[in-house]
Design an enzyme around this catalytic site. Structure first.
Site, PDB file in Angstrom:
ATOM      1  NE  ARG A  93      -0.290  -0.368   5.033  1.00 44.53           N
ATOM      2  CZ  ARG A  93      -0.770  -0.801   6.262  1.00 44.53           C
ATOM      3  NH1 ARG A  93      -1.670  -0.395   6.115  1.00 44.53           N
ATOM      4  NH2 ARG A  93      -0.317  -0.973   7.636  1.00 44.53           N
ATOM      5  CE  LYS A 113       2.214   2.173   6.630  1.00 49.04           C
ATOM      6  NZ  LYS A 113       3.205   2.159   7.591  1.00 49.04           N
ATOM      7  CG  ASP A 125      -7.910  -1.277   1.631  1.00 46.14           C
ATOM      8  OD1 ASP A 125      -7.188  -1.013   1.856  1.00 46.14           O
ATOM      9  OD2 ASP A 125      -9.159  -0.852   2.352  1.00 46.14           O
ATOM     10  N   GLY A 126      -5.074  -2.173  -0.167  1.00 53.79           N
ATOM     11  CA  GLY A 126      -3.996  -0.603  -0.171  1.00 53.79           C
ATOM     12  C   GLY A 126      -3.991   0.246   0.377  1.00 53.79           C
ATOM     13  NE  ARG A 176       7.585   4.276   5.788  1.00 54.84           N
ATOM     14  CZ  ARG A 176       7.785   3.115   6.023  1.00 54.84           C
ATOM     15  NH1 ARG A 176       6.853   2.683   6.658  1.00 54.84           N
ATOM     16  NH2 ARG A 176       7.576   2.253   4.837  1.00 54.84           N
ATOM     17  CG  ASP A 252       8.286  -7.283   5.940  1.00 59.45           C
ATOM     18  OD1 ASP A 252       8.452  -8.829   7.227  1.00 59.45           O
ATOM     19  OD2 ASP A 252       7.224  -7.066   6.709  1.00 59.45           O
ATOM     20  CG  ASN A 253       7.559  -4.611   9.335  1.00 58.70           C
ATOM     21  OD1 ASN A 253       7.552  -4.480   8.564  1.00 58.70           O
ATOM     22  ND2 ASN A 253       6.764  -5.284  10.414  1.00 58.70           N
ATOM     23  CG  ASP A 262       7.390  -0.392   7.812  1.00 60.63           C
ATOM     24  OD1 ASP A 262       7.059   0.091   8.326  1.00 60.63           O
ATOM     25  OD2 ASP A 262       7.595  -1.959   7.076  1.00 60.63           O
TER      26      ASP A 262
END
EC number: 2.7.7.-
Length: 486
Positions: A93, A113, A125-126, A176, A252-253, A262
């Protein structure tokens, strides 16, 4: 200072090609409006604070307009989530709009974001909701003010676009900023898909642009990994020293730069609880406060595995073995400063651990304890603080050891107070304060979120009329667990 029209783009990551990201245009949100902006973050782009007042500002960061030089892309990566490998994640997203080169010669990623669906949305839904966008904004600007490395947040843009989570909410976008959005999971993706040429290409990119001093080393990638370990050891030490709980330390964070990244169901400790779990979805407590140190080491080991085509295993292991002693050294130094101690002695670690053991299970506010400890001479400060402890006799014994330690160092109380107040915040981003600001913002009143942001930009300075932000949380606001829903 520049205008919004004058930003200088240099999109280095986009030039890596389609193996690393996919071109996607932002999907605009309806009726974009400014919720809050950070003058300090905008200044990183050479933009004045007044830039956020321009109508085009909300249009740009609400997805309606785009610079001709921007190249919005969704990045692909994978990662270990709660210990299990997920082979394909990516920006579900968010979009990397491009990289802005400022007048100081620094590159800053512009990452939007909540920008809509991408090939990596995985049935999502992004979108990002206003609630989570405000939380990320506040933390992204509060942590750097405490000296904790972090991505930054330039603004939150609200909208009338509806989204459904547990209930109907409104969509928002957050801009960000970070020197890089490369995660541990980027390396894992190319390693586990056996794309070793792309893995080396990514490593060369990160080495050149973010670890250039390692380029002259005999084994550059080994030197780079060692620096990643060093940076993360210091980062986690700062989290632990200031009572910050991330909540979702998936690989991944984790930023390759060793910055906080994140933000989701994070929390600062209220009453000290080493086992505090801030993430409502973390049933096993994998990412509890006390587990952040071993989990960071675990994540670094996962990154090391992904680098085995480039670095000898023995070198990776040697760097991993540095993590805990480096962490302990940084942590002890920070805690020593929080206690107002300037000289290292052998029993400092025991002094810190004994204090935390006395705090555990007592109604001791972690942040306020250190602030109040520096207010007066040790005898007076300790006498006021002891009532918060369950075992007061044990606290008295600790207090006597601490008093002797302060006495041995000498110095004036005024200097001690100034020194301690410079590292012990009066204002902390407590979850209940964020929640109150969010509830007002959801009704269209952005006054509280803007006030909270300004307050947390100067956490160590006493600010007139802000006494309500220094109080302990009410019963409903203590130890809040936050959902990952965003």
């Amino acid at each position: 200072m520049k205008s919004l029209d004058d930003l200088d783009f240099d999109n280095r990551f986009a030039r890596l090609g389609d193996a690393f990201s996919t071109e996607v245009l932002p999907d605009p949100i309806a009726e974009p409006r400014l919720v809050v902006a950070s003058p300090a973050a905008l200044a990183l782009l050479d933009l004045p604070a007044e830039a956020s007042d321009e109508p085009v500002f909300a249009e740009l960061f609400g997805g309606h307009k785009l610079w001709s030089e921007a190249e919005p892309r969704a990045m692909v990566y994978s990662g270990h989530q709660f210990g299990s490998y997920n082979p394909r994640l990516g920006d579900g997203r968010g979009l990397l709009l491009g990289e802005v080169l400022n007048q100081a010669g620094e590159h800053w990623d512009l990452h939007l974001k909540g920008a809509g669906q991408t090939p990596y949305s995985r049935m999502g839904d992004g979108r990002a909701v206003l609630r989570s966008s405000i939380r990320e904004f506040l933390a992204s600007e509060a942590l750097p003010a405490l000296g904790i490395p972090s991505s930054r947040a330039a603004c939150v843009i609200g909208s009338s676009t509806p989204v459904w989570r547990e209930k109907k909410e409104s969509a928002a976008m957050l801009l960000r900023l970070a020197p890089s959005h490369v995660r541990f999971g980027h390396f894992e993706y190319f390693y586990y898909t056996r794309q070793h040429d792309q893995l080396k290409q990514l490593a060369a990119f990160v080495l050149e642009h973010h670890f250039a001093d390692c380029g002259a080393a005999e084994r550059p990638y080994a030197a780079m990994f060692r620096q990643v370990v060093e940076r993360n050891a210091e980062l986690i030490a700062r989290w632990q020293a200031y009572g910050f709980c991330h909540g979702v330390m998936n690989t991944d964070n984790m930023s390759i730069l060793g910055i906080t990244f994140d933000y989701g169901p994070y929390a600062f400790l209220d009453d000290f609880d080493a086992n505090h779990i801030c993430n409502h979805s973390d049933d096993s407590g994998r990412y509890s406060f006390s587990n952040q140190v071993p989990i960071a080491h675990w994540n670094l080991a996962a990154l090391a595995q992904a680098l085995t085509p480039l670095v000898e295993v023995d070198e990776l292991r040697a760097s991993l073995e540095l993590f805990l002693p480096l962490y302990q050294a940084h942590y002890l130094d920070l805690m020593r400063r929080r206690l107002g101690l300037g000289v290292a002695v052998e029993n400092d670690q025991a002094l810190v651990q004994e204090l935390l053991q006395r705090m555990q299970g007592s109604a001791v506010d972690y942040s306020l304890f250190f602030r109040r400890l520096g207010e007066d001479a040790p005898e007076q400060a300790l006498a006021r603080l002891r009532d918060d402890f369950v075992d007061r006799e044990a606290f008295d014994r600790w207090g006597e050891a601490y008093r002797r330690r302060v006495e041995a160092e000498g110095g004036e109380q005024a200097a001690r107070r100034q020194r301690m107040h410079a590292v012990n915040p009066l204002y902390v981003l407590r979850n209940y304060l964020a929640q109150q600001a969010i509830e007002a913002a959801e009704q269209g009143d952005y006054t509280e979120v803007r006030l909270l942001h300004r307050l947390l930009a100067r956490p160590f300075e006493e600010q007139p009329g802000m006494e309500r932000f220094t109080r302990r949380p009410p019963d409903w606001g203590r130890h809040l667990e936050i959902s990952c829903s965003s």
